[in-house]
Design an enzyme around this catalytic site. Structure first.
Site, PDB file in Angstrom:
ATOM      1  CG  ASP A 400     -24.822   8.150  -4.571  1.00 22.22           C
ATOM      2  OD1 ASP A 400     -23.586   8.067  -4.552  1.00 22.22           O
ATOM      3  OD2 ASP A 400     -25.484   8.389  -5.603  1.00 22.22           O
ATOM      4  CG  HIS A 401     -19.222   7.123   0.090  1.00 23.43           C
ATOM      5  ND1 HIS A 401     -18.739   8.355   0.461  1.00 23.43           N
ATOM      6  CD2 HIS A 401     -18.781   6.256   1.023  1.00 23.43           C
ATOM      7  CE1 HIS A 401     -18.017   8.231   1.554  1.00 23.43           C
ATOM      8  NE2 HIS A 401     -18.033   6.963   1.931  1.00 23.43           N
TER       9      HIS A 401
END
Ligand code: CAO
Length: 428
Positions: A400-401
């Protein structure tokens, strides 16, 4: 003198030992006739059991997970004379509200691709008041009752409230906050409707219950999480030789070590080194977990499920191998309990026994990363002087950036690959 009335499971057809999946009342709650008390779920249907009299809940004798059959005692009600309520019915008159399989959006799902953290499960205490028929109506439309402003007496949600809520959503055009938060709307074209039979013979096969639930979770996670997949190769030549040797030593019928067990152990070590990958986003706060519960994707005839090895940091590799084997067996037989699929802090999805060279696994929200693994293959690796045949395992980490940037994800991958190349490092 107030009378106490026992409310029992009514005639529910051929079903017995049916799990209670929701309890909507607590001692002290006031109910009127038709208020839903509990929901039961069999393999084929879910059933709301409504109050048959008006009164105050004196005692609740079941909790989610309990199994009940016709006649099992559910709640004890102190009867009150409520002028406003409908005519009293006897238990035998009350047919439970049976609905099609598939669960309402308001309830946390215990299954697949997404394991639900206990914190995400709504408590029965704050579920809104609505009659079983209204709940069924809302479920049919996929509406979360907690998002509806009730206009009925005593804060009850009416059919018109549900309809108005849906109309509101359908007419809120031009929203530019696409995907910007849980309430954001995607301004998408309607799904193409095609009469496939016009083009050739077809067969229509309904999705399984697991596919329906996991599909909703996967779609949400795919849309909501800005996810990036990072690839890495791990040289597992020595590890595989070690694993094969240990299995030989165990002999026929002895304890069997799987690559999956080594992977889970190595992931735990890497998560300890990079704790941000063992976290969840809660609004603007990052919740770093000090426990290491590792989910693993298991393929079953009915679809994908994700059982969880709890406290994998405290378990040896033999223990993890035995546990994953047992959980995978239960998964295939459809015997996993919701608790077996909850609480994961990180997930491993191994397609290694099947094949593939890389893939992009979908994050199991609210986790922030998932490791995909494909089939190892012998490859020529340049050692500075010549090519050496090495067994290479492809790793694909989706992260998850919002929480993990590319540098961190790649450091995690490189570290994990080092652990797998020389498993002694796990003990350091
Ligand atoms: N590379 C090469 N071979 C591998 C391997 C890998 N990465 N991983 C496993 N294998 C081999 C094993 O050595 C074993 O071979 P042998 O029988 O000759 O020893 C065989 O594949 C089966 O392995 P296994 O019994 O140890 O099973 P597993 O650990 O690979 O998998 C489980 C267990 C539950 C993960 C698996 O049954 C499964 O369901 N996999 C699918 C998961 C999935 O669908 N993921 C995708 C999710 S997104 O849609």
């Amino acid at each position: 003198m107030p009378t106490l009335t026992d409310i029992k499971v009514p005639d529910i057809g051929d079903f017995s030992d049916v799990p209670v999946i929701d309890v909507f009342v607590r001692p002290g709650d006031t109910v009127i006739v038709d208020d839903t008390l509990v929901t039961l779920e069999s393999d084929k249907a879910t059933m709301d059991v409504p109050a048959t009299i008006a009164g105050v809940i004196e005692e609740v004798l079941v909790k989610p997970g309990d199994k009940v059959s016709e006649g099992s005692l559910l709640v004890r009600v102190r009867e009150t004379k409520d002028e406003g309520c409908r005519e009293q019915q006897s238990i035998s008159d009350v047919a439970p509200a049976v609905r099609e399989i598939g669960r309402e959006a308001e309830r946390a799902t215990p299954l697949p691709a997404v394991t639900t953290s206990p914190a995400a499960e709504p408590s029965s205490a704050n579920l809104p008041h609505a009659s079983p028929s209204i709940r069924a109506y809302a479920r049919e439309l996929g509406v979360d009752l907690r998002q509806i402003a009730p206009t009925g007496p005593k804060g009850r949600i009416l059919r018109e409230d549900v309809t108005a809520h849906v109309k509101d959503i359908m007419t809120s055009k031009g929203d530019t906050s696409a995907g910007s938060g849980p309430e954001g709307h995607l301004d998408l074209l309607p799904w193409p409707k095609v009469d496939f039979a016009r083009f050739g013979a077809i067969d229509a096969r309904p999705l399984s219950r697991i596919q329906k639930i996991s599909g909703q979770n996967l779609a949400r996670n795919w849309v909501m999480i800005p996810a990036v997949t990072y690839h890495e190769d791990a040289d597992i030549t020595d590890l595989e030789a070690f694993r094969v040797r240990l299995n030989k030593e165990s002999g026929e019928g002895g304890a069997r070590l799987t690559l999956l067990a080594f992977l889970i152990k190595a992931c735990v070590r890497a998560l300890q080194e990079f704790p941000v990958l063992n976290s969840s986003l809660d609004g603007d706060t990052l919740i770093l977990k000090k426990y290491f519960h590792i989910g693993f994707a298991a393929d079953t005839p009915n679809g994908l499920v994700v059982p969880v090895v709890k406290e994998a940091d405290r378990k040896g590799i033999f223990e993890i191998a035995a546990e994953t084997g047992e959980l995978a067996r239960q998964a295939r037989e459809g015997k996993l309990k919701p608790v077996d699929m909850q609480g994961a802090s990180f997930t491993v999805s191994s397609l290694g026994g099947i094949g593939g060279t890389s893939f992009s696994p979908i994050i199991n929200a609210p986790e922030v990363a998932i490791l995909g693994v494909n089939k190892s293959a012998m490859k020529p690796v340049w050692d500075g002087q010549s090519f050496q045949p090495r067994l290479i395992l492809p790793l694909s980490l989706t992260a998850d950036h919002r929480v993990i940037d590319g540098a961190l994800a790649t450091r995690f991958n490189v570290y994990l690959a080092q652990l797998l190349s020389d498993f002694r490092r796990v003990t350091l």
